[in-house]
Motif scaffolding. Structure first.
Motif, PDB file in Angstrom:
ATOM      1  N   SER A  50      47.964  40.141 -10.865  1.00 53.26           N
ATOM      2  CA  SER A  50      48.373  39.586  -9.570  1.00 53.26           C
ATOM      3  C   SER A  50      48.230  38.071  -9.570  1.00 53.26           C
ATOM      4  O   SER A  50      47.503  37.493 -10.389  1.00 53.26           O
ATOM      5  CB  SER A  50      47.499  40.165  -8.447  1.00 53.26           C
ATOM      6  OG  SER A  50      46.141  39.771  -8.636  1.00 53.26           O
ATOM      7  N   TYR A  52      46.682  36.552  -7.280  1.00 55.55           N
ATOM      8  CA  TYR A  52      45.281  36.368  -6.888  1.00 55.55           C
ATOM      9  C   TYR A  52      44.395  36.283  -8.137  1.00 55.55           C
ATOM     10  O   TYR A  52      43.588  35.366  -8.287  1.00 55.55           O
ATOM     11  CB  TYR A  52      44.837  37.525  -5.991  1.00 55.55           C
ATOM     12  CG  TYR A  52      43.362  37.548  -5.678  1.00 55.55           C
ATOM     13  CD1 TYR A  52      42.828  36.706  -4.708  1.00 55.55           C
ATOM     14  CD2 TYR A  52      42.501  38.421  -6.345  1.00 55.55           C
ATOM     15  CE1 TYR A  52      41.475  36.729  -4.414  1.00 55.55           C
ATOM     16  CE2 TYR A  52      41.149  38.451  -6.058  1.00 55.55           C
ATOM     17  CZ  TYR A  52      40.641  37.601  -5.092  1.00 55.55           C
ATOM     18  OH  TYR A  52      39.297  37.621  -4.812  1.00 55.55           O
ATOM     19  N   ASN A  90      39.430  44.406   9.031  1.00 58.75           N
ATOM     20  CA  ASN A  90      40.373  44.010   7.984  1.00 58.75           C
ATOM     21  C   ASN A  90      40.689  45.230   7.133  1.00 58.75           C
ATOM     22  O   ASN A  90      39.868  45.671   6.327  1.00 58.75           O
ATOM     23  CB  ASN A  90      39.767  42.899   7.132  1.00 58.75           C
ATOM     24  CG  ASN A  90      40.737  42.382   6.071  1.00 58.75           C
ATOM     25  OD1 ASN A  90      41.789  42.973   5.832  1.00 58.75           O
ATOM     26  ND2 ASN A  90      40.384  41.281   5.433  1.00 58.75           N
ATOM     27  N   LEU A  91      41.878  45.777   7.312  1.00 62.50           N
ATOM     28  CA  LEU A  91      42.269  46.984   6.580  1.00 62.50           C
ATOM     29  C   LEU A  91      43.076  46.665   5.328  1.00 62.50           C
ATOM     30  O   LEU A  91      43.781  47.523   4.798  1.00 62.50           O
ATOM     31  CB  LEU A  91      43.063  47.913   7.506  1.00 62.50           C
ATOM     32  CG  LEU A  91      42.307  48.424   8.734  1.00 62.50           C
ATOM     33  CD1 LEU A  91      43.181  49.340   9.575  1.00 62.50           C
ATOM     34  CD2 LEU A  91      41.014  49.129   8.336  1.00 62.50           C
ATOM     35  N   LYS A  92      42.947  45.431   4.830  1.00 64.24           N
ATOM     36  CA  LYS A  92      43.654  45.026   3.616  1.00 64.24           C
ATOM     37  C   LYS A  92      42.704  44.621   2.497  1.00 64.24           C
ATOM     38  O   LYS A  92      43.140  44.372   1.380  1.00 64.24           O
ATOM     39  CB  LYS A  92      44.620  43.868   3.917  1.00 64.24           C
ATOM     40  CG  LYS A  92      45.762  44.246   4.839  1.00 64.24           C
ATOM     41  CD  LYS A  92      46.726  43.094   5.026  1.00 64.24           C
ATOM     42  CE  LYS A  92      47.898  43.480   5.907  1.00 64.24           C
ATOM     43  NZ  LYS A  92      48.858  42.366   6.090  1.00 64.24           N
ATOM     44  N   GLN A  93      41.421  44.540   2.791  1.00 61.35           N
ATOM     45  CA  GLN A  93      40.485  44.038   1.790  1.00 61.35           C
ATOM     46  C   GLN A  93      39.171  44.806   1.866  1.00 61.35           C
ATOM     47  O   GLN A  93      38.610  44.979   2.944  1.00 61.35           O
ATOM     48  CB  GLN A  93      40.221  42.539   2.019  1.00 61.35           C
ATOM     49  CG  GLN A  93      39.401  41.876   0.940  1.00 61.35           C
ATOM     50  CD  GLN A  93      39.267  40.389   1.190  1.00 61.35           C
ATOM     51  OE1 GLN A  93      38.978  39.960   2.298  1.00 61.35           O
ATOM     52  NE2 GLN A  93      39.480  39.591   0.159  1.00 61.35           N
ATOM     53  N   ILE A  98      37.392  49.640   4.226  1.00 60.57           N
ATOM     54  CA  ILE A  98      38.635  50.187   4.782  1.00 60.57           C
ATOM     55  C   ILE A  98      38.467  51.672   5.077  1.00 60.57           C
ATOM     56  O   ILE A  98      38.776  52.146   6.181  1.00 60.57           O
ATOM     57  CB  ILE A  98      39.807  49.946   3.807  1.00 60.57           C
ATOM     58  CG1 ILE A  98      40.130  48.450   3.722  1.00 60.57           C
ATOM     59  CG2 ILE A  98      41.049  50.735   4.261  1.00 60.57           C
ATOM     60  CD1 ILE A  98      41.117  48.109   2.628  1.00 60.57           C
ATOM     61  N   TYR A 102      38.441  53.638   8.958  1.00 64.64           N
ATOM     62  CA  TYR A 102      39.263  54.779   9.363  1.00 64.64           C
ATOM     63  C   TYR A 102      38.389  55.959   9.783  1.00 64.64           C
ATOM     64  O   TYR A 102      38.654  56.616  10.803  1.00 64.64           O
ATOM     65  CB  TYR A 102      40.176  55.207   8.216  1.00 64.64           C
ATOM     66  CG  TYR A 102      41.410  54.360   8.035  1.00 64.64           C
ATOM     67  CD1 TYR A 102      42.386  54.288   9.025  1.00 64.64           C
ATOM     68  CD2 TYR A 102      41.619  53.639   6.862  1.00 64.64           C
ATOM     69  CE1 TYR A 102      43.529  53.518   8.852  1.00 64.64           C
ATOM     70  CE2 TYR A 102      42.754  52.862   6.685  1.00 64.64           C
ATOM     71  CZ  TYR A 102      43.706  52.806   7.681  1.00 64.64           C
ATOM     72  OH  TYR A 102      44.832  52.042   7.511  1.00 64.64           O
ATOM     73  N   LYS A 112      45.552  54.376  -0.893  1.00 64.64           N
ATOM     74  CA  LYS A 112      46.740  53.983  -1.649  1.00 64.64           C
ATOM     75  C   LYS A 112      46.476  54.151  -3.140  1.00 64.64           C
ATOM     76  O   LYS A 112      45.539  53.569  -3.678  1.00 64.64           O
ATOM     77  CB  LYS A 112      47.112  52.537  -1.326  1.00 64.64           C
ATOM     78  CG  LYS A 112      47.518  52.352   0.136  1.00 64.64           C
ATOM     79  CD  LYS A 112      47.966  50.939   0.423  1.00 64.64           C
ATOM     80  CE  LYS A 112      48.417  50.796   1.875  1.00 64.64           C
ATOM     81  NZ  LYS A 112      48.884  49.422   2.179  1.00 64.64           N
ATOM     82  N   GLU A 177      48.829  57.671  -0.089  1.00 62.39           N
ATOM     83  CA  GLU A 177      50.076  56.897  -0.117  1.00 62.39           C
ATOM     84  C   GLU A 177      50.291  56.318  -1.510  1.00 62.39           C
ATOM     85  O   GLU A 177      49.427  56.420  -2.380  1.00 62.39           O
ATOM     86  CB  GLU A 177      50.024  55.774   0.925  1.00 62.39           C
ATOM     87  CG  GLU A 177      49.949  56.285   2.369  1.00 62.39           C
ATOM     88  CD  GLU A 177      50.075  55.158   3.382  1.00 62.39           C
ATOM     89  OE1 GLU A 177      50.053  53.979   2.959  1.00 62.39           O
ATOM     90  OE2 GLU A 177      50.196  55.464   4.580  1.00 62.39           O
ATOM     91  N   THR A 180      49.221  50.273  -4.358  1.00 58.54           N
ATOM     92  CA  THR A 180      49.460  48.870  -4.053  1.00 58.54           C
ATOM     93  C   THR A 180      50.009  48.179  -5.301  1.00 58.54           C
ATOM     94  O   THR A 180      49.484  48.388  -6.400  1.00 58.54           O
ATOM     95  CB  THR A 180      48.144  48.182  -3.631  1.00 58.54           C
ATOM     96  OG1 THR A 180      47.618  48.853  -2.488  1.00 58.54           O
ATOM     97  CG2 THR A 180      48.367  46.712  -3.306  1.00 58.54           C
ATOM     98  N   ASP A 183      47.900  46.687  -8.593  1.00 58.38           N
ATOM     99  CA  ASP A 183      46.514  47.109  -8.433  1.00 58.38           C
ATOM    100  C   ASP A 183      45.959  47.566  -9.780  1.00 58.38           C
ATOM    101  O   ASP A 183      46.668  48.168 -10.601  1.00 58.38           O
ATOM    102  CB  ASP A 183      46.445  48.267  -7.432  1.00 58.38           C
ATOM    103  CG  ASP A 183      45.017  48.608  -7.044  1.00 58.38           C
ATOM    104  OD1 ASP A 183      44.155  47.712  -7.132  1.00 58.38           O
ATOM    105  OD2 ASP A 183      44.774  49.759  -6.638  1.00 58.38           O
TER     106      ASP A 183
END
Length: 223
Positions: A50, A52, A90-93, A98, A102, A112, A177, A180, A183
């Motif tokens: 990535s 990042y 923050n549901l992305k990190q 995460i 939930y 994911k 799902e 990502t 990943d």
């Protein structure tokens, strides 16, 4: 990623190098990408998947080049850090935070990618202990250090442990799902170098860490 993780780091290095004798940098396991050998040491070639990871690995080189006798720098390649204080909004990190968010809402946990992916989860107190130890460890100046546990835990196993820690039923709904993009499937940290240079070892097991985090989160979300 470029502006924040690379240009931002260089700006901080320039500023700090005239004001403080020490600079600690938070790098990431993302710099490794997905090597064929999944237990990695600091000499493992960096092949980030990535932008990042690319920015983090490149920033490490700037940090190393700024190292000098009156300005000691150290980069930490941190693996999957978790624990009290993570941002549950923050549901992305943060994989564990995460899933925890939930579950606390009583919603299906969105996952994911494959449940067989694995991570080296390291508790926040152990991470803080490594950083603190580095402040008084001249041998770590100019070094890059893995900060993990060396233990890989599959996603489906951490979900089961987390639900137990929360007192949730084992059949709590999970919504699987697609993965990502870019990943990592899984790597674990070899931490011999951190042990040698810092006299540091992780102390908190995943079971204990999840129980601590669950207690904190449930207290935080209780009116």
């Amino acid at each position: 990623d470029f502006q924040t993780n690379l240009a931002g780091t260089v700006a901080l290095l320039q500023w700090a190098s005239t004001r403080t004798p020490r600079f600690l940098y938070a790098s990431s396991m993302a710099a490794y990408g997905q090597p064929e050998i999944t237990s990695v040491d600091e000499e493992t070639p960096l092949r980030p998947l990535s932008y990042y990871g690319l920015a983090k690995g490149t920033a490490e080189e700037y940090v190393r080049r700024f190292n000098r006798p009156d300005f000691g720098t150290t980069s930490f390649r941190m693996f999957s850090v978790y624990g009290p204080g993570q941002n549950l909004d923050n549901l992305k990190q943060g994989m564990i935070s995460i899933y925890l968010a939930y579950a606390l809402k009583g919603e299906p946990i969105v996952v994911k990618g494959s449940g067989d992916r694995f991570r080296d989860f390291v508790y926040i107190d152990d991470v803080a202990a490594a950083w603190t130890a580095a402040l008084t460890a001249p041998a770590s100046h100019g070094a890059v250090l893995n900060i993990g546990t060396g233990v890989g835990t599959r996603v489906k196993d951490v979900l089961a442990q987390l639900l137990r820690a929360l007192g949730k039923p084992a059949d709590h709904p999970i919504r699987w799902e697609g993965p990502t993009p870019n990943d990592q499937f899984g790597i674990t940290a070899k931490i011999d170098k951190a042990r040698r240079l810092l006299g540091w070892s992780p102390r908190v097991t995943l079971t204990e860490g999840l129980e601590r985090m669950a207690r904190w989160a449930q207290g935080t979300k209780t009116p």
